[in-house]
Design a protein around this motif. Structure first.
Motif, PDB file in Angstrom:
ATOM      1  N   SER A 112       7.459  -0.052  -2.565  1.00  0.00           N
ATOM      2  CA  SER A 112       8.022  -0.813  -3.693  1.00  0.00           C
ATOM      3  C   SER A 112       9.476  -0.454  -3.951  1.00  0.00           C
ATOM      4  O   SER A 112      10.170  -1.175  -4.666  1.00  0.00           O
ATOM      5  CB  SER A 112       7.188  -0.577  -4.949  1.00  0.00           C
ATOM      6  OG  SER A 112       7.164   0.793  -5.298  1.00  0.00           O
ATOM      7  N   LYS A 113       9.943   0.665  -3.395  1.00  0.00           N
ATOM      8  CA  LYS A 113      11.349   1.028  -3.540  1.00  0.00           C
ATOM      9  C   LYS A 113      12.244   0.150  -2.664  1.00  0.00           C
ATOM     10  O   LYS A 113      13.466   0.115  -2.852  1.00  0.00           O
ATOM     11  CB  LYS A 113      11.559   2.499  -3.165  1.00  0.00           C
ATOM     12  CG  LYS A 113      10.750   3.485  -4.004  1.00  0.00           C
ATOM     13  CD  LYS A 113      11.217   3.505  -5.439  1.00  0.00           C
ATOM     14  CE  LYS A 113      10.448   4.544  -6.256  1.00  0.00           C
ATOM     15  NZ  LYS A 113      10.863   4.556  -7.672  1.00  0.00           N
ATOM     16  N   VAL A 114      11.601  -0.565  -1.706  1.00  0.00           N
ATOM     17  CA  VAL A 114      12.368  -1.388  -0.771  1.00  0.00           C
ATOM     18  C   VAL A 114      12.071  -2.873  -0.947  1.00  0.00           C
ATOM     19  O   VAL A 114      12.986  -3.702  -0.962  1.00  0.00           O
ATOM     20  CB  VAL A 114      12.065  -0.963   0.687  1.00  0.00           C
ATOM     21  CG1 VAL A 114      12.881  -1.804   1.668  1.00  0.00           C
ATOM     22  CG2 VAL A 114      12.363   0.517   0.874  1.00  0.00           C
ATOM     23  N   VAL A 115      10.761  -3.224  -1.088  1.00  0.00           N
ATOM     24  CA  VAL A 115      10.379  -4.631  -1.185  1.00  0.00           C
ATOM     25  C   VAL A 115       9.368  -4.828  -2.314  1.00  0.00           C
ATOM     26  O   VAL A 115       8.746  -3.874  -2.779  1.00  0.00           O
ATOM     27  CB  VAL A 115       9.759  -5.143   0.143  1.00  0.00           C
ATOM     28  CG1 VAL A 115      10.787  -5.167   1.251  1.00  0.00           C
ATOM     29  CG2 VAL A 115       8.552  -4.292   0.523  1.00  0.00           C
ATOM     30  N   ASN A 116       9.223  -6.080  -2.727  1.00  0.00           N
ATOM     31  CA  ASN A 116       8.233  -6.461  -3.730  1.00  0.00           C
ATOM     32  C   ASN A 116       7.378  -7.595  -3.185  1.00  0.00           C
ATOM     33  O   ASN A 116       7.803  -8.333  -2.277  1.00  0.00           O
ATOM     34  CB  ASN A 116       8.913  -6.916  -5.027  1.00  0.00           C
ATOM     35  CG  ASN A 116       9.705  -5.804  -5.694  1.00  0.00           C
ATOM     36  OD1 ASN A 116       9.180  -4.722  -5.943  1.00  0.00           O
ATOM     37  ND2 ASN A 116      10.972  -6.075  -5.967  1.00  0.00           N
ATOM     38  N   VAL A 117       6.166  -7.742  -3.728  1.00  0.00           N
ATOM     39  CA  VAL A 117       5.292  -8.842  -3.314  1.00  0.00           C
ATOM     40  C   VAL A 117       5.996 -10.167  -3.591  1.00  0.00           C
ATOM     41  O   VAL A 117       6.538 -10.388  -4.670  1.00  0.00           O
ATOM     42  CB  VAL A 117       3.941  -8.775  -4.070  1.00  0.00           C
ATOM     43  CG1 VAL A 117       3.104 -10.022  -3.766  1.00  0.00           C
ATOM     44  CG2 VAL A 117       3.169  -7.526  -3.700  1.00  0.00           C
ATOM     45  N   ILE A 175      -2.259 -14.844   9.567  1.00  0.00           N
ATOM     46  CA  ILE A 175      -1.639 -13.848  10.458  1.00  0.00           C
ATOM     47  C   ILE A 175      -0.764 -12.920   9.630  1.00  0.00           C
ATOM     48  O   ILE A 175       0.213 -13.358   9.019  1.00  0.00           O
ATOM     49  CB  ILE A 175      -0.794 -14.504  11.565  1.00  0.00           C
ATOM     50  CG1 ILE A 175      -1.647 -15.482  12.365  1.00  0.00           C
ATOM     51  CG2 ILE A 175      -0.207 -13.433  12.471  1.00  0.00           C
ATOM     52  CD1 ILE A 175      -2.774 -14.847  13.124  1.00  0.00           C
ATOM     53  N   GLU A 176      -1.131 -11.648   9.591  1.00  0.00           N
ATOM     54  CA  GLU A 176      -0.361 -10.654   8.843  1.00  0.00           C
ATOM     55  C   GLU A 176       0.002  -9.482   9.749  1.00  0.00           C
ATOM     56  O   GLU A 176      -0.716  -9.179  10.707  1.00  0.00           O
ATOM     57  CB  GLU A 176      -1.151 -10.138   7.641  1.00  0.00           C
ATOM     58  CG  GLU A 176      -1.417 -11.171   6.579  1.00  0.00           C
ATOM     59  CD  GLU A 176      -2.225 -10.620   5.417  1.00  0.00           C
ATOM     60  OE1 GLU A 176      -2.477  -9.392   5.420  1.00  0.00           O
ATOM     61  OE2 GLU A 176      -2.641 -11.400   4.543  1.00  0.00           O
ATOM     62  N   GLY A 177       1.104  -8.854   9.426  1.00  0.00           N
ATOM     63  CA  GLY A 177       1.522  -7.646  10.124  1.00  0.00           C
ATOM     64  C   GLY A 177       1.831  -6.559   9.120  1.00  0.00           C
ATOM     65  O   GLY A 177       2.058  -6.830   7.938  1.00  0.00           O
ATOM     66  N   LEU A 178       1.837  -5.313   9.582  1.00  0.00           N
ATOM     67  CA  LEU A 178       2.108  -4.175   8.704  1.00  0.00           C
ATOM     68  C   LEU A 178       3.432  -3.518   9.057  1.00  0.00           C
ATOM     69  O   LEU A 178       3.676  -3.179  10.225  1.00  0.00           O
ATOM     70  CB  LEU A 178       0.987  -3.137   8.820  1.00  0.00           C
ATOM     71  CG  LEU A 178       1.235  -1.804   8.117  1.00  0.00           C
ATOM     72  CD1 LEU A 178       1.288  -1.998   6.607  1.00  0.00           C
ATOM     73  CD2 LEU A 178       0.176  -0.773   8.482  1.00  0.00           C
ATOM     74  N   VAL A 179       4.282  -3.377   8.045  1.00  0.00           N
ATOM     75  CA  VAL A 179       5.492  -2.564   8.189  1.00  0.00           C
ATOM     76  C   VAL A 179       5.172  -1.197   7.614  1.00  0.00           C
ATOM     77  O   VAL A 179       5.015  -1.054   6.393  1.00  0.00           O
ATOM     78  CB  VAL A 179       6.691  -3.177   7.437  1.00  0.00           C
ATOM     79  CG1 VAL A 179       7.911  -2.275   7.602  1.00  0.00           C
ATOM     80  CG2 VAL A 179       6.994  -4.571   7.961  1.00  0.00           C
ATOM     81  N   HIS A 180       5.034  -0.216   8.490  1.00  0.00           N
ATOM     82  CA  HIS A 180       4.754   1.135   8.000  1.00  0.00           C
ATOM     83  C   HIS A 180       5.972   1.658   7.252  1.00  0.00           C
ATOM     84  O   HIS A 180       7.116   1.280   7.537  1.00  0.00           O
ATOM     85  CB  HIS A 180       4.408   2.067   9.167  1.00  0.00           C
ATOM     86  CG  HIS A 180       3.815   3.365   8.737  1.00  0.00           C
ATOM     87  ND1 HIS A 180       4.589   4.474   8.472  1.00  0.00           N
ATOM     88  CD2 HIS A 180       2.536   3.725   8.486  1.00  0.00           C
ATOM     89  CE1 HIS A 180       3.797   5.469   8.094  1.00  0.00           C
ATOM     90  NE2 HIS A 180       2.543   5.037   8.099  1.00  0.00           N
ATOM     91  N   ILE A 181       5.718   2.521   6.293  1.00  0.00           N
ATOM     92  CA  ILE A 181       6.803   3.028   5.451  1.00  0.00           C
ATOM     93  C   ILE A 181       7.892   3.710   6.272  1.00  0.00           C
ATOM     94  O   ILE A 181       9.069   3.701   5.910  1.00  0.00           O
ATOM     95  CB  ILE A 181       6.216   3.984   4.380  1.00  0.00           C
ATOM     96  CG1 ILE A 181       7.242   4.231   3.278  1.00  0.00           C
ATOM     97  CG2 ILE A 181       5.703   5.269   5.001  1.00  0.00           C
ATOM     98  CD1 ILE A 181       6.662   4.949   2.083  1.00  0.00           C
ATOM     99  N   SER A 182       7.496   4.272   7.421  1.00  0.00           N
ATOM    100  CA  SER A 182       8.472   4.961   8.280  1.00  0.00           C
ATOM    101  C   SER A 182       9.370   3.984   9.041  1.00  0.00           C
ATOM    102  O   SER A 182      10.369   4.402   9.638  1.00  0.00           O
ATOM    103  CB  SER A 182       7.745   5.866   9.284  1.00  0.00           C
ATOM    104  OG  SER A 182       6.903   5.089  10.133  1.00  0.00           O
ATOM    105  N   ALA A 236       0.867  -1.181   0.000  1.00  0.00           N
ATOM    106  CA  ALA A 236       0.000   0.000   0.000  1.00  0.00           C
ATOM    107  C   ALA A 236       0.898   1.222   0.000  1.00  0.00           C
ATOM    108  O   ALA A 236       2.115   1.116   0.197  1.00  0.00           O
ATOM    109  CB  ALA A 236      -0.923  -0.002   1.215  1.00  0.00           C
ATOM    110  N   ASP A 237       0.322   2.388  -0.231  1.00  0.00           N
ATOM    111  CA  ASP A 237       1.131   3.610  -0.235  1.00  0.00           C
ATOM    112  C   ASP A 237       1.805   3.840   1.112  1.00  0.00           C
ATOM    113  O   ASP A 237       2.878   4.440   1.183  1.00  0.00           O
ATOM    114  CB  ASP A 237       0.257   4.824  -0.575  1.00  0.00           C
ATOM    115  CG  ASP A 237      -0.228   4.797  -2.013  1.00  0.00           C
ATOM    116  OD1 ASP A 237       0.397   4.083  -2.825  1.00  0.00           O
ATOM    117  OD2 ASP A 237      -1.211   5.479  -2.322  1.00  0.00           O
ATOM    118  N   TYR A 238       1.170   3.340   2.175  1.00  0.00           N
ATOM    119  CA  TYR A 238       1.666   3.623   3.519  1.00  0.00           C
ATOM    120  C   TYR A 238       2.528   2.506   4.106  1.00  0.00           C
ATOM    121  O   TYR A 238       3.041   2.640   5.224  1.00  0.00           O
ATOM    122  CB  TYR A 238       0.494   3.897   4.462  1.00  0.00           C
ATOM    123  CG  TYR A 238      -0.583   2.842   4.415  1.00  0.00           C
ATOM    124  CD1 TYR A 238      -0.485   1.684   5.181  1.00  0.00           C
ATOM    125  CD2 TYR A 238      -1.693   3.001   3.587  1.00  0.00           C
ATOM    126  CE1 TYR A 238      -1.452   0.711   5.132  1.00  0.00           C
ATOM    127  CE2 TYR A 238      -2.677   2.034   3.538  1.00  0.00           C
ATOM    128  CZ  TYR A 238      -2.564   0.897   4.315  1.00  0.00           C
ATOM    129  OH  TYR A 238      -3.524  -0.068   4.261  1.00  0.00           O
TER     130      TYR A 238
END
Length: 518
Positions: A311-316, A292-299, A280-282
């Protein structure tokens, strides 16, 4: 209307009478229908399969009285018309009793099928089945039950329906199934249809909806990822709406909810591995295990890089390591961090790059105020424009220092709290300004070489490795429009100092054109 007295009643033309076969000729059957009254019936009306004659002397028959008196004294009788009249009476009885009648499909006709129910009837295409059949030819010759929709004896029109009986049977079966279904029960079914939002499951006569959110505890993009039309599955009845009869089904509910064990397995500060399943953008969603999923915020992706999009750091599909930052079981949220897998580089930056350290790194970015040089993957240092050289270059920094080119610099200062490192290039060389003050007075002439040509002027490398700027206003008017037509990089010229700015440490020069190679 002609009529005569029979044994005990008045018999008129156009009625059905009972009689006994008393003789059979080559083309007729002679019938005695009472009070010494006889009539003849065409022999072919008694024909059966293979043109066999299904009649013998002594048989009792019912016939239709067409003409009571003929020249030969025999009445004209018809078995076919008697049969037809009896069939119409039977059909009328079926209509009055709201019943059904069997028939055989004969052939295709315009708009539907022709059906034999004793007489010919019309079966419209819309009344053949609940769903329009794909091949009408397969139905020809088959026997079904039909409901009579329209009966017009005078015109001889009969319209029948098979669909209405099927719907009635289906509604009855549906009610029976609904009465036996209970919320919470596990039932078997077949995938009937798949849509973007779920799948319809046939529970043997009644349909239920398996919504996409109830298919799996994990993430799914489309139901076809786990289901196929015609597939047999077991599902759980989640809800039955008593008013509408709608049935909600669940598939994931047949397995334990993985979130029930989250408090036992996942804690703040624990290092975990997972797979990137969505961006996602964020931030990025990481699957730690199915459901079970977790979110890595862009910050939380980098200690120092300003990430514009995940997408500049990781890809699906990427496998990544993270640190659990927070677990909210009630909201079913796990916050993850990628940058926390490694120590904050700014915590050890003073030890790794103390002031005075000489470094070499690639140019990451160039701006009007300086250039950023990479020290580590996450840490850049800034060489301010004033620390590039002792004498301000005449060329733009982007020309002197292309991206990814390596430069050598020295650490001037570190502010770990502000995450800022100042670097210097000029500090690695001798200060040339004192020589400039001695050798580059106004009017001084020096030989040089053009090193850059721009829209507003040129940069000339003068003796001793210094650069002077030639503004186009310092050139003849006819040369000012397009400097590239008159001058080129590498061209030898003779310069004359026009000004020296001690504060900005700039040198402005003009050209002695008589000595220039045009």
């Amino acid at each position: 209307e002609k009529s005569y007295i029979g044994k005990s009643e008045l018999i008129a033309e156009g009625e059905i009478v009972k009689g006994k076969v008393i003789d059979i000729t080559h083309d007729s059957v002679i019938v005695d229908f009472g009070f010494k009254s006889e009539g003849q019936v065409p022999l072919h009306e008694f024909a059966g399969p293979g043109d066999s004659i299904n009649i013998k002397i002594g048989d009792e028959v019912e016939v239709y009285l067409e003409n009571a008196e003929c020249e030969d004294g025999l009445a004209i009788l018809s078995k076919e018309k008697a049969d037809a009249l009896k069939i119409w009476d039977r059909l009328q009885e079926v209509v009055e009793q709201d019943g059904a009648i069997e028939g055989v499909i004969l052939n295709k006709v315009k708009g539907g099928l022709s059906v034999d129910i004793g007489v010919k009837a019309f079966l419209p295409a819309s009344q053949i089945d609940v769903r329009p059949p794909t091949n009408l030819d397969k139905l020809i010759g088959r026997r079904f039950k039909f409901k009579i929709l329209k009966l017009n004896k005078r015109k001889g029109n009969i319209i029948v329906s098979r669909r209405s009986l099927l719907e009635k049977d289906r509604d009855f079966a549906r009610q029976e199934i609904l009465q036996n279904l209970q919320e919470g029960a596990t039932v078997s079914g077949t995938v009937k249809n798949i849509t973007d939002y779920g799948a319809f499951i046939d529970l043997v006569g009644v349909d239920g909806l398996l919504h996409i959110t109830d298919m799996t505890w994990g993430r799914i993009g489309h139901p076809t990822e786990i289901l196929a039309v015609g597939q047999d599955i077991k599902v759980k009845v989640l809800k039955i709406d008593p008013e509408t009869g709608k049935i909600s089904l669940g598939l994931k509910q047949l397995t334990p909810d993985p979130w029930e064990k989250v408090p036992e397995k996942y804690f703040t500060g624990v290092r975990v591995a997972g797979k990137v399943v969505s961006l996602a953008d964020y931030g990025a969603f990481i699957e730690l295990e199915q459901g079970i999923e977790g979110l890595v915020h862009i910050s939380e992706m980098s200690w120092s890089r300003k990430i514009k999009h995940p997408s500049k750091v990781v890809n699906v599909g990427d496998k990544v390591e993270c640190v659990i930052l927070d677990v909210d079981v009630v909201a079913r949220r796990i916050s993850l961090g990628m940058k926390q897998v490694n120590p904050n580089p700014w915590d050890v930056i003073n030890d790794k790059f103390p002031v005075g350290t000489r470094i070499r790194g690639p140019v990451k970015n160039v701006t009007d105020f300086g250039l950023f040089v990479g020290l580590t993957e996450d840490v850049d240092g800034l060489v301010h424009v004033s620390d590039v050289s002792w004498v301000r270059p005449a060329r733009p920094l982007s020309v002197m220092f292309p991206k990814k080119s390596d430069v050598e610099a020295v650490v001037l200062s570190i502010d770990a709290d502000a995450e800022r490192i100042s670097l210097g290039l000029k500090q690695l060389t001798e200060d040339l300004w004192p020589r400039v003050e001695k050798e580059f007075g106004i009017g001084a002439r020096h030989k040089g070489k053009i090193v850059w040509v721009g829209d507003k002027g040129m940069a000339v490398e003068i003796e001793n490795g210094l650069e002077g700027f030639v503004g186009k206003s310092e050139l003849p008017e006819e040369m000012q429009e397009n400097l590239g037509q008159h001058f080129s990089v590498g061209q030898d010229v003779e310069t004359i100092v026009h000004s020296v700015d001690e504060k900005e440490r700039r040198i402005s020069v003009g050209l002695v054109l008589e000595g220039a190679k045009k």
